[in-house]
Design a protein around this motif. Structure first.
Motif, PDB file in Angstrom:
ATOM      1  N   TYR A 210       1.404 -33.937 -19.830  1.00  0.00           N
ATOM      2  CA  TYR A 210       1.656 -34.300 -18.458  1.00  0.00           C
ATOM      3  C   TYR A 210       0.138 -34.358 -17.916  1.00  0.00           C
ATOM      4  N   ILE A 211      -0.169 -35.622 -17.124  1.00  0.00           N
ATOM      5  CA  ILE A 211      -1.254 -35.790 -16.322  1.00  0.00           C
ATOM      6  C   ILE A 211      -1.316 -35.360 -15.043  1.00  0.00           C
ATOM      7  N   SER A 212      -2.106 -34.913 -14.663  1.00  0.00           N
ATOM      8  CA  SER A 212      -2.136 -34.208 -13.084  1.00  0.00           C
ATOM      9  C   SER A 212      -3.519 -34.426 -12.221  1.00  0.00           C
ATOM     10  N   ILE A 265      -1.808 -30.502 -21.138  1.00  0.00           N
ATOM     11  CA  ILE A 265      -1.803 -30.944 -19.553  1.00  0.00           C
ATOM     12  C   ILE A 265      -3.433 -31.469 -19.384  1.00  0.00           C
ATOM     13  N   PHE A 266      -3.575 -32.519 -18.888  1.00  0.00           N
ATOM     14  CA  PHE A 266      -4.960 -33.015 -18.608  1.00  0.00           C
ATOM     15  C   PHE A 266      -5.026 -33.245 -17.050  1.00  0.00           C
ATOM     16  N   ILE A 267      -6.172 -32.698 -16.558  1.00  0.00           N
ATOM     17  CA  ILE A 267      -6.265 -32.714 -15.205  1.00  0.00           C
ATOM     18  C   ILE A 267      -7.451 -33.553 -14.810  1.00  0.00           C
ATOM     19  N   GLY A 295      -3.428 -22.458 -23.827  1.00  0.00           N
ATOM     20  CA  GLY A 295      -4.745 -22.880 -23.684  1.00  0.00           C
ATOM     21  C   GLY A 295      -4.871 -24.251 -24.005  1.00  0.00           C
ATOM     22  N   GLN A 296      -3.744 -25.231 -23.560  1.00  0.00           N
ATOM     23  CA  GLN A 296      -4.164 -26.464 -23.938  1.00  0.00           C
ATOM     24  C   GLN A 296      -4.043 -27.346 -22.609  1.00  0.00           C
ATOM     25  N   ILE A 297      -5.105 -27.063 -21.977  1.00  0.00           N
ATOM     26  CA  ILE A 297      -5.433 -27.593 -20.526  1.00  0.00           C
ATOM     27  C   ILE A 297      -6.727 -28.394 -20.794  1.00  0.00           C
ATOM     28  N   TYR A 298      -6.749 -29.353 -20.615  1.00  0.00           N
ATOM     29  CA  TYR A 298      -8.127 -30.337 -20.688  1.00  0.00           C
ATOM     30  C   TYR A 298      -8.568 -31.330 -19.333  1.00  0.00           C
ATOM     31  N   LYS A 363     -11.931 -28.809 -22.674  1.00  0.00           N
ATOM     32  CA  LYS A 363     -11.029 -27.874 -22.721  1.00  0.00           C
ATOM     33  C   LYS A 363     -11.273 -26.846 -21.454  1.00  0.00           C
ATOM     34  N   LEU A 364     -10.221 -26.476 -20.956  1.00  0.00           N
ATOM     35  CA  LEU A 364     -10.433 -25.627 -19.621  1.00  0.00           C
ATOM     36  C   LEU A 364      -9.663 -24.488 -19.602  1.00  0.00           C
TER      37      LEU A 364
END
Length: 368
Positions: A210-212, A265-267, A295-298, A363-364
């Motif tokens: 998902y791209i946000s 998820i990419f932000i 923890g897969q937020i970037y 990584k966020l």
């Protein structure tokens, strides 16, 4: 007799040299004359027939989207006036970060409320603009008596034929056709390279992504995404928003994320601050999503700010690929790749300058 003969030979030689100098001068004059602008009728991207002088020596760009395209073609030295610049940080617009001198040019109002009198004073040969529904090019042309040429990025996404056609139109008018060919070829090579790395991976082996935070007439948070999002499309990724059947920007109901439950998820940096603020208000919601729990937020570079930052879009695609398909992108250093792209399209490496103001590729941890 010998003296007379020598004199005649010298005289003939001098006449020959003088004649040769005259011929060179005539050739230079002809060349100079040939370089004078000629009136040519071109068809712009919305089908208008516009008579323009080629090569144009002075141009005005009446929206930032057009200035970005001109910058890719090394044509900014011909720009004598621009749209009034937005308040967003230069880090959201790499073309401006690479060319801060643009801020010293006359700023002529916003594209839908331009100061025609100030444009006339600048005496440009051509006015370029990227077409939106509320811009009337014929009205501006009638007000200024200056050719107005429409460009486009594509209705829904970047890297379309509209972009390539727009670049080719600019290149022809400002005498940058060789550079245009180089830029279009470069963009197409990037597309080919990105797609070829992943086009044999079966869908059941692809994580849900998902791209946000994508910009869409302003700044938005987690609910702002895109269907058929071009950077993910280029790497054949599984974009959960494609389920909507829509192409381009979408504002979803946040609850939809719980149903999609993406793995990654990419932000986008443009909306990152809003996502962080929203997380603080409702951490339980976010912690219900698999990507957050694992923890897969970037973060990634800003995709849209007054149309698509094409250089960022390519760099983001390589970064997305590195995260989603690490084996297929193991040879890629995303930061170095971004700088390679910046150098080719904008003339200088910018990644370090970008991350002085924004997160870049990281990584966020939303809770930190």
């Amino acid at each position: 007799m010998k003296k007379k003969l020598c004199f005649l030979m010298v005289f003939v030689l001098l006449l020959s040299l003088l004649s040769g100098c005259g011929a060179n001068k005539s050739s230079q004059t002809t060349k100079s004359s040939a370089s004078e602008p000629q009136k040519v009728v071109i068809t712009d991207v919305i089908g208008r027939q516009v008579e323009v002088p080629i090569p144009a020596k002075k141009i005005v760009s009446v929206n930032e989207s057009a200035t970005r395209l001109i910058s890719y073609l090394d044509g900014l030295d011909k720009v004598v006036g621009i749209e009034t610049l937005s308040k967003f940080s230069d880090a959201y617009k790499p073309y401006l970060l690479a060319h801060p001198e643009l801020k010293n040019l006359p700023q002529l109002g916003k594209y839908n409320s331009l100061n025609a009198e100030e444009i006339i004073k600048l005496k440009p040969d051509v006015i370029f603009y990227v077409h939106y529904g509320d811009m009337d090019p014929d009205k501006l042309q009638a007000q200024t008596h200056i050719p107005v040429v429409a460009l486009k990025y594509g209705d829904k996404c970047a890297f379309t034929e509209d972009v390539y056609k727009s670049l080719q139109i600019i290149g022809r008018i400002i005498d940058k056709e060789k550079r245009t060919q180089e830029v279009v070829s470069y963009l197409k090579r990037c597309e080919q390279d990105l797609s070829s790395r992943t086009n044999k991976i079966s869908d059941n082996k692809k994580p849900k992504v998902y791209i946000s935070g994508i910009g869409f007439y302003g700044v938005h948070g987690i609910e702002s995404t895109q269907g058929k999002y071009r950077p993910l499309n280029l790497i054949n990724a599984k974009n959960v928003a494609d389920e909507t059947g829509k192409t381009g920007s979408i504002i979803i109901d946040k609850e939809k994320l719980l149903n999609w439950d993406p793995d990654i998820i990419f932000i986008d940096e443009f909306g990152l601050s809003l996502v962080k603020d929203d997380y603080k208000k409702n951490p339980q919601f976010y912690q219900s999503i698999k990507a957050v729990k694992e923890g897969q937020i970037y973060t990634q570079l800003p995709y849209v700010c007054y149309d698509v930052n094409i250089e960022n879009a390519i760099a983001d695609a390589y970064w997305n690929g590195k995260v989603i398909f690490p084996e297929q992108f193991k040879d890629i250093n995303p930061e170095q790749k971004a700088d390679d792209i910046y150098k080719f399209l904008l003339g200088k490496p910018l990644y370090k300058d970008m991350v002085n103001s924004i997160s870049g590729f990281k990584k966020l941890n939303l809770g930190s």
